[in-house]
Each structure stands twice: as C-alpha cells, then as structure tokens.
Design an enzyme around this catalytic site. Structure first.
Site, PDB file in Angstrom:
ATOM      1  N   GLY A  48       7.560   3.195  15.218  1.00 49.65           N
ATOM      2  CA  GLY A  48       8.500   3.713  16.205  1.00 49.65           C
ATOM      3  C   GLY A  48       8.945   2.627  17.160  1.00 49.65           C
ATOM      4  N   CYS A  49       9.359   3.009  18.344  1.00 51.57           N
ATOM      5  CA  CYS A  49       9.876   2.071  19.329  1.00 51.57           C
ATOM      6  C   CYS A  49       8.852   1.002  19.683  1.00 51.57           C
ATOM      7  CB  CYS A  49      10.282   2.827  20.593  1.00 51.57           C
ATOM      8  SG  CYS A  49      10.851   1.758  21.926  1.00 51.57           S
ATOM      9  N   PHE A  50       9.236  -0.261  19.543  1.00 53.30           N
ATOM     10  CA  PHE A  50       8.255  -1.325  19.796  1.00 53.30           C
ATOM     11  C   PHE A  50       7.851  -1.441  21.257  1.00 53.30           C
ATOM     12  CE2 PHE A  50      11.950  -4.599  18.947  1.00 53.30           C
ATOM     13  CZ  PHE A  50      12.658  -4.139  20.055  1.00 53.30           C
TER      14      PHE A  50
END
Length: 217
Positions: A48-50
C-alpha cells in the site's frame, strides 16, 4: 445538479485521504544522510502507500532506516506521477535497512503480513491500483522459502487461502522523490496521515508491542 455536486464533493474528499493526493514538494531533505553499516542488510516490501509502510518498519527494533521508493515493474526511472497511472508495473515499495543481529528477515516478514491486509488484490484501503499491490520481494532462495512458509501458514490458519501477496524476485529499487521520505513524521497534520497513516501505525503498535523500539512506544 445536486447529484453532480455530490459526486464532486465525494471525489474531493477521497483525494484528501489518498496517498496520491499530495504533491507538495517542500521540505525535501532528510535531517541526516543515512549510511549503511557493514553489517546492514536490506529487505523490500510493498503493502500500500509507502508513507504508511515506511513509518511502520522504522518503529521496529533492529531497523536502521526505511526508504520509500518503487519496485516490481519494468519501467526505467519511474516517478510518483508516472506510477500513479498504474501503468508502470511498479508498486510503492519500502527498502528496509536492518541489522540481522537485532532483527531477522523472518521477523520482518511477520511485520509485513501483520501490518496490512494481504488478501486485498491491488490495493490497501483507501488506495487502489496495481501501484498499491502487496509484494514480498526476495533476494535468495532462503528468503523466498521464509515468505512462502509464512503464506502457507497464514492461508491455513487465518486467511483461508485468500492471500493475494505476490512473491517476487528482487531486481531493482528506485528511491522515491525526497519529499516522500519520512513523510508521516514530517507532515503530521496532513489529512491522509491523520486519517490513514497514523491509525495504521497505531494498530500495528498495539498488535506487536514486543517488536517496537523504546522511542516508538
């Protein structure tokens, strides 16, 4: 007219809590340049979002640094804007620099699977697209076996064969733009950070208190 307005409002609200909805490039430098030690090893994970993933791994004992970037695709020199189209093949990935004397690769795999939903194909709420897919990268056959054993156990005991995580041979990592590094820490009042990143980090901390650095408690 009311329907159109509702759609516009809903779209704007989603943008505010999207990993791809922030492109302010101010505050670009880290406070210090990280230099890996002789003992340092690197593992790579996408979940997902880093912004979220980086903060989670940096809270773990033995992890010296986590760097946001891109991996898993074939496009050369990907950028945040390009991978946002979902057409580069890359996923938002975090390079985890760790001391193997303090934390094992197996424990990092536990952190990876324990900090996101590995059954979601191409995304982690509220971010969806191939750039947000779940990938556990391996560099050696032993690392591959550790990942596959974890998947086998979790599929049998928790997820009932629903894990969608890709197990991928690591090839190349591209560091993301500087304004993404330590994003959660540097932007505590940003809407996505408050609505998604911090709650995800706190959920992980509650689940694995024994893995946390003292400063992360």
């Amino acid at each position: 007219m009311k329907i159109i307005k509702s759609i516009v409002v809903a779209s704007f609200a989603l943008l505010l809590v999207s990993c791809f909805g922030f492109t302010n490039k101010e505050d670009t430098q880290k406070e210090a340049t990280y230099v890996p030690q002789e003992h340092t090893e690197v593992a790579y994970f996408a979940s997902g979002c880093f912004w979220c993933v980086e903060a989670i791994f940096e809270s773990v004992v033995g992890v010296e640094e986590a760097v946001s970037g891109y991996a898993g695709g074939n496009t050369l020199n990907p950028t945040y804007e390009k991978i946002g189209t979902g057409k580069t093949g890359h996923a938002e990935t975090v390079a985890v620099y760790y001391n193997p004397k303090e934390v094992s690769f197996e424990t990092l795999v536990t952190v990876f699977f324990g900090s996101h939903n590995p059954t979601t194909k191409n995304g982690q709420h509220p971010d969806y697209g191939t750039q947000y897919r779940s990938i556990a990268f391996y560099k050696t056959e032993n690392e591959k076996k550790i990942i596959e054993d974890a998947i086998k156990q979790l599929n049998a005991e928790v997820y009932k064969r629903k894990i969608a995580t890709e197990v991928t041979k690591f090839t190349k990592f591209y560091k993301a733009e500087e304004y993404h590094q330590d994003f959660e820490r540097r932007n505590p009042n940003q809407s996505y950070v408050k609505a998604v990143s911090v709650p995800r980090l706190n959920k992980f901390k509650k689940k694995y208190p024994q893995l946390l650095k003292k400063s992360a408690h």
